[in-house]
Structure formats: C-alpha cells, structure tokens
Write a protein that holds these residues in place. Sequence first.
Motif, PDB file in Angstrom:
ATOM      1  N   TRP A  36       0.610  -1.309  -0.318  1.00 25.10           N
ATOM      2  CA  TRP A  36       0.770   0.514   0.308  1.00 25.10           C
ATOM      3  C   TRP A  36       0.509   1.177   0.152  1.00 25.10           C
ATOM      4  N   GLN A  37       1.996   1.141   0.613  1.00 26.37           N
ATOM      5  CA  GLN A  37       3.021   1.890   0.624  1.00 26.37           C
ATOM      6  C   GLN A  37       3.309   2.895  -0.968  1.00 26.37           C
ATOM      7  N   ALA A  38       3.934   1.531  -1.701  1.00 28.33           N
ATOM      8  CA  ALA A  38       4.334   1.970  -3.145  1.00 28.33           C
ATOM      9  C   ALA A  38       3.409   2.522  -3.905  1.00 28.33           C
ATOM     10  N   VAL A  39       1.612   1.887  -3.573  1.00 27.81           N
ATOM     11  CA  VAL A  39       0.784   2.361  -4.502  1.00 27.81           C
ATOM     12  C   VAL A  39       0.399   4.122  -3.704  1.00 27.81           C
ATOM     13  N   SER A  40       0.601   4.212  -2.818  1.00 27.44           N
ATOM     14  CA  SER A  40       0.150   5.499  -2.303  1.00 27.44           C
ATOM     15  C   SER A  40       1.118   6.320  -2.813  1.00 27.44           C
ATOM     16  N   ARG A  41       2.412   5.769  -3.238  1.00 23.98           N
ATOM     17  CA  ARG A  41       3.421   6.639  -3.621  1.00 23.98           C
ATOM     18  C   ARG A  41       3.752   6.978  -5.329  1.00 23.98           C
ATOM     19  N   ASP A  42       2.485   6.591  -6.101  1.00 24.09           N
ATOM     20  CA  ASP A  42       2.626   6.018  -7.755  1.00 24.09           C
ATOM     21  C   ASP A  42       1.798   7.824  -7.767  1.00 24.09           C
ATOM     22  N   GLU A  43       2.575   7.969  -9.087  1.00 30.92           N
ATOM     23  CA  GLU A  43       2.760   9.267  -9.488  1.00 30.92           C
ATOM     24  C   GLU A  43       1.618   9.692 -10.611  1.00 30.92           C
ATOM     25  N   PHE A  44       0.605   8.458 -11.587  1.00 40.37           N
ATOM     26  CA  PHE A  44      -0.674   8.513 -12.292  1.00 40.37           C
ATOM     27  C   PHE A  44      -1.321   9.328 -10.143  1.00 40.37           C
ATOM     28  N   LEU A  45      -1.245   7.976  -9.390  1.00 39.05           N
ATOM     29  CA  LEU A  45      -2.552   8.161  -8.681  1.00 39.05           C
ATOM     30  C   LEU A  45      -2.024   9.968  -8.274  1.00 39.05           C
ATOM     31  N   TRP A  46      -0.904  10.569  -7.452  1.00 37.62           N
ATOM     32  CA  TRP A  46      -1.283  11.821  -7.326  1.00 37.62           C
ATOM     33  C   TRP A  46      -1.133  12.676  -8.208  1.00 37.62           C
ATOM     34  N   SER A  68       7.883  15.656  -9.273  1.00 33.70           N
ATOM     35  CA  SER A  68       6.626  14.553  -9.411  1.00 33.70           C
ATOM     36  C   SER A  68       5.527  15.323  -9.049  1.00 33.70           C
ATOM     37  N   TRP A  69       4.590  14.467  -8.988  1.00 35.46           N
ATOM     38  CA  TRP A  69       3.390  15.611  -9.084  1.00 35.46           C
ATOM     39  C   TRP A  69       3.504  15.467  -7.256  1.00 35.46           C
ATOM     40  N   TYR A  70       3.800  14.021  -6.523  1.00 31.37           N
ATOM     41  CA  TYR A  70       3.981  14.138  -4.927  1.00 31.37           C
ATOM     42  C   TYR A  70       4.829  15.066  -4.819  1.00 31.37           C
ATOM     43  N   GLU A  71       5.192  15.668  -5.263  1.00 27.78           N
ATOM     44  CA  GLU A  71       6.301  16.951  -4.570  1.00 27.78           C
ATOM     45  C   GLU A  71       5.670  18.000  -4.907  1.00 27.78           C
ATOM     46  N   GLU A  72       4.624  18.215  -5.704  1.00 31.02           N
ATOM     47  CA  GLU A  72       4.127  19.193  -6.689  1.00 31.02           C
ATOM     48  C   GLU A  72       3.134  19.633  -5.529  1.00 31.02           C
ATOM     49  N   LEU A  76       2.210  23.235  -2.644  1.00 30.98           N
ATOM     50  CA  LEU A  76       1.335  23.906  -2.814  1.00 30.98           C
ATOM     51  C   LEU A  76       0.666  23.859  -1.309  1.00 30.98           C
ATOM     52  N   TYR A  77       0.704  22.534  -0.677  1.00 35.43           N
ATOM     53  CA  TYR A  77      -0.208  22.421   0.472  1.00 35.43           C
ATOM     54  C   TYR A  77       1.255  22.887   2.029  1.00 35.43           C
ATOM     55  N   ASP A  78       2.148  22.478   1.244  1.00 31.27           N
ATOM     56  CA  ASP A  78       3.093  23.024   2.992  1.00 31.27           C
ATOM     57  C   ASP A  78       4.067  24.076   2.577  1.00 31.27           C
ATOM     58  N   THR A  79       3.880  25.096   1.766  1.00 34.62           N
ATOM     59  CA  THR A  79       4.628  26.103   1.226  1.00 34.62           C
ATOM     60  C   THR A  79       4.337  27.215   1.304  1.00 34.62           C
ATOM     61  N   VAL A  80       2.972  27.454   1.274  1.00 38.42           N
ATOM     62  CA  VAL A  80       2.027  28.706   1.695  1.00 38.42           C
ATOM     63  C   VAL A  80       1.973  29.391   2.622  1.00 38.42           C
ATOM     64  N   ARG A 557       4.120  11.735  11.830  1.00 33.83           N
ATOM     65  CA  ARG A 557       4.731   9.770  11.479  1.00 33.83           C
ATOM     66  C   ARG A 557       5.111  10.347   9.812  1.00 33.83           C
ATOM     67  N   PRO A 558       5.663   9.639   9.691  1.00 29.66           N
ATOM     68  CA  PRO A 558       6.520  10.290   7.957  1.00 29.66           C
ATOM     69  C   PRO A 558       5.286   9.655   7.093  1.00 29.66           C
ATOM     70  N   PHE A 559       5.383  10.821   5.708  1.00 25.40           N
ATOM     71  CA  PHE A 559       5.043  10.416   4.817  1.00 25.40           C
ATOM     72  C   PHE A 559       3.494  11.528   4.425  1.00 25.40           C
ATOM     73  N   PHE A 560       3.038  12.376   5.907  1.00 23.13           N
ATOM     74  CA  PHE A 560       2.295  12.970   5.853  1.00 23.13           C
ATOM     75  C   PHE A 560       1.942  13.525   6.652  1.00 23.13           C
ATOM     76  N   SER A 561       3.425  14.264   7.511  1.00 24.36           N
ATOM     77  CA  SER A 561       3.323  14.968   8.537  1.00 24.36           C
ATOM     78  C   SER A 561       2.663  16.728   7.852  1.00 24.36           C
ATOM     79  N   TRP A 562       3.270  16.795   6.702  1.00 24.53           N
ATOM     80  CA  TRP A 562       2.744  18.366   5.875  1.00 24.53           C
ATOM     81  C   TRP A 562       1.209  17.919   5.245  1.00 24.53           C
ATOM     82  N   PHE A 563       0.048  17.280   5.857  1.00 17.34           N
ATOM     83  CA  PHE A 563      -1.382  16.919   5.298  1.00 17.34           C
ATOM     84  C   PHE A 563      -1.777  17.139   6.960  1.00 17.34           C
TER      85      PHE A 563
END
Length: 568
Positions: A36-46, A68-72, A76-80, A557-563
């Motif tokens: 699930w971690q691998a799928v959750s970082r899929d570029e097409f998903l993001w 990457s779409w994930y980093e983009e 927008l979510y974490d640096t505004v 927790r990693p991966f979604f601390s910025w969210f």
Amino acid sequence: MDEGGTPLLPDSLVYQIFLSLGPADVLSAGLVCRQWQAVSRDEFLWREQFYRYYQVARDVPRHPAATSWYEEFQRLYDTVPCVEVQTLKEHTDQVLHLSFSHSGYQFASCSKDCTVKIWNNDLTISLLHSADMRPYNWSYTQFSQFNQDDSLLLASGVFLGPHNSSSGEIVVISLDNFALLSRVRNKPYDVFGCWLTETSLISGNLHRIGDITSCSVLWLNNAFQDVESENVNVVKRLFKIQNLNASTIRTVMVADCGRFDSPDLLLDAGTPGASPSRVFDLGSEGEDEAAGPAPAPEHPKERLRRFLDGLLDARAQPQLAECALETKVAELLAQGRTKPPERSAAGAGNKLLIFTTGCLTYSPHQIGIKQILPHQMTTAGPVLGEGRGSDAFFDALDHVIDVHGHIIGMGLSPDNRYLYVNSRAWPSGSVVADPMQPPPIAEEIDLLVFDLKTMREVKRALRAHRAYTPNDECFFIFLDVSRDFVASGAEDRHGYIWDRHYNICLAKLRHQDVVNSVVFSPQEQELLLTASDDATIKAWRSPRTVRIHQAPRPRPRPFFSWFASQRR
C-alpha cells in the motif's frame, strides 16, 4: 496479505480504491503495508489527486521545475504562508503599506497615524525605530522603499501645504542612525516615488495647463540634498509628459531590464487552447503606421489652424463640448512639440519607468512605460531639460497598456520581467463621454499579468478578491510577487495568495478590515506580511516553517506530516 506474504489484492485494484480516497486518507493507508505504501506514492495517483484537489484545469501542465506530482502537491499544501504567527499592534491607525529590505532583515510600515516604523525581521518580529512625520506638516505616511544596498529608506506621504492644500512629500531616512537626510516635494501625492539608483530617487510634479489638461514632470533627485559639487545637481528633469482629460501620472516604479533573462519557468508554459495574448505598443502614432507608406504629414500648426477655422465658420459638426474642445486643441498643439522616444537596443544598463496614467478620464486606466537610458540615470549634466529643441516640449511614451478599467495596484515579479496589475474592469463596450464621469467599475478585482519583454498580456486574470468603493473613492491596494506566488489585499477583509503557474487561489488571510498591503520576504517566500485598516500587521508563515520553528517534540509520522492538522 496471506500467510505466505502474497498480496490479497493486486496493485491495480488497490490503485482504483485509492483513487476514491482523499489525499490525507491515501497517505494514512500507505502506512499499512509495503504494498500500500508503494501504491500510495504512485505518480499517476498523485497527478489525479493534484488536479482534483486544487481544481486545476487538466490542460495545464505540471510546473516545469517540479520533479514529481507528489512533491508538487506537497509544495502547494505545505509551503504557502497561511498560518498566522504574530500580530503587530504598534500602529494606532490604518496601516497602508509595507516594504521589505532586500536582505529581508528589516521591513518598514506606513500608516494613517503619520509614522514610518522600521522593524527587525527575526523569528519574533520587533520594532526597531518609529519616525513621527507630524512635525513636518504631514497628515499621514503612505509608501516606503529601501534602496538597493539597504542603507537608505524612501518614505512618502501627504503633506499639508498653504490654505490646507494637499500635496505630497518624500523623505530619505538613513538606516545607520535614522537621521532624515532630505525632503522632496511630490505632486500628486500618489506618484509615491521610487529609487532609480542607490542614491537617486524619482518624484513628480504637476502643472495645470487648462481645466482638464496638465503636464506631469518627473524629476530625478539626489538623496543627499547638500551636494555642493558644480558637476552634480541636486535635481534634474527626467521627462515631461502631457496629460489629457483630467488624467495624471501616478504610482511610478522602475523595472531593471538587465534582470529579464534570469531563469523564470513560471510563465513560459502556455495554456493549450487559450485565446491569443494581446500585444501593446502604442507609444507612437498608433494603428496608421501599419498601413504602409503615407503621404507627408500636414504640419501641426496648419492642422490646428484648419481645425479652428472650421469651428469659427461653424463647419465643425457636431459642435464639440467645452472639455472635448480643450482636449482636441491640446492634442493638436502637442503633436509638433513632443520629443520622440530615444531608441536603444535593450541592454543590461537600461531600465523601464512604469506608471499609471490615462487618456480618457481621471480614472487611471492605462500603464505608461518609458525607457530610461544609462546617461539619464545621473543628476550630472544639463538641468531643466537643457539641450532639447524649442519644439520638443513633451516626451512621448514608449508603450501604453490600456486595461479598460480602474488600476488599483501594481507589482513586479522578482526578475522584474512580469508586471502584475490589480484592475477593476469597466463594463464591456463602455464609452467615456465625460472625463469627469468615468464608467462604473466592477466589484471583482482582476489580477492581470503583462510580459515587459514582449509587451504582451500573458495568462488569464487571477480572480477571487473584491473591492467596493466607487471610482472617485478608489485607493491603491499594494500587491506583491515572489518566485512561486502572488498575493494581494482586498476590501473584503482578506488577503489572498495565488500560485503563479497554476493560477489558483491557495489561501485567504483574514483581518478585521480592509487589507491594504501584502509583502513577501525577498529571501523567504514562506513568510508574508499583511497590513490592514484594522491598525494591525500580521505575519504569516507556511505550515512547514511553523513546524520547523516549534520547540523540539516527537517527530510526526512520516509521509503525511505536512498534511496533518492544517486542513483548509
């Protein structure tokens, strides 16, 4: 997973399930197992998450600098800068303007309380100095700007002259000891003034010619008024420009052409299917030039004599109103007495003088652009326009951009190439019959973007903020542009932040009254200041920097601390 560690669901099915989840839920699900971690970082998903969450049109490409779409999405979510971290209440009246030093270590604020305050920009902002301008007969301060090496501060305000007449004045303050070095008259007061070089500034003066006709003179002033060298003047005239139909030159600023070639990936990617951009180059005689060779022009004096003869003989039909007659005569008189622009190849030393103006009404509906050549950037040399011929009375503009609405704000991108303009549009097809009665203006503010290298309008208008005052009560709302974002205040008690590439509104910043000015730190775009009629200055930081600056604590927790915890 089964007992042998084989996934119970194929990746494709997990992907389809994740498509129905929101971004936070996708990140949470990615903590369950490696699959699930691998799928959750899929570029097409993001990519899907990005377009859906931010409601960006799908024909808008990803930012060219993004990897990457994930980093983009995270950017927008974490640096505004949307988290309020400090409210400054040292002003006692409406705060009208904010400006940062180029180093970002200090900023200045101007207010209806008639003070210019200078602040230390640290993790906790503190007041460094307050200059009270009331002893100099000022009624309020309205604008400030640091010179390039941050050694001097220009501040302008409204000056009460004889018989309670309102004019403007500019002062220069030393940032070493906060001494007031010089005072320069500035008319009208909403010329504001600006630095041209580290030690010279531009001011304005207005001379009435008729009831609705005038000329604006732009002066170059030495910041140190005690210069005694015979080779250096205290002041020197830059340009003299005719104003028609009660218009005046206001809001001067300078763009450095030498910075145009700095990398700026934000506006290079055009939007497929967008309408062609408009081109502006109206500094000459207009559309007739494109028609090919023309007969020798009639001498302006003959043209004026023929026009006046027609009036006296009652052959000019229909009869012109008094204002229209004055404008027509002024135009004819100026045609033979206007110095054409000095043409020069774009070079690193050239700069553009940018200001608001008009030709139809007192409402500023045009942007005038005049090239300043290297030899004009010093007060040395002839004074008062010596050297020009007796017929060259006015200076012609190089370019004019008509926005067909009331301009209430302008700001330059960090590379000085793009001009952002706050405008309240006139109704489509409106005609100005009386210069003292401009068309009604929209409540919705359009944030327009112009490329100063090509003189084209680019992108589509950014919208979200509003204003409510009518034409005759409009005031300037100061906007600002950083590498990735553009911000503006509004009369609806909010500041707004947009992404420059995707043209989407990312945040609304609340105050208790009109937001007059916003400014990004030039060294840290994740810090934004807003100034309001509620007499406060607010500092806003991004969720990312807020986490960094907080006291040490167990890492999230990693991966979604910025969210987490910052849902909009």
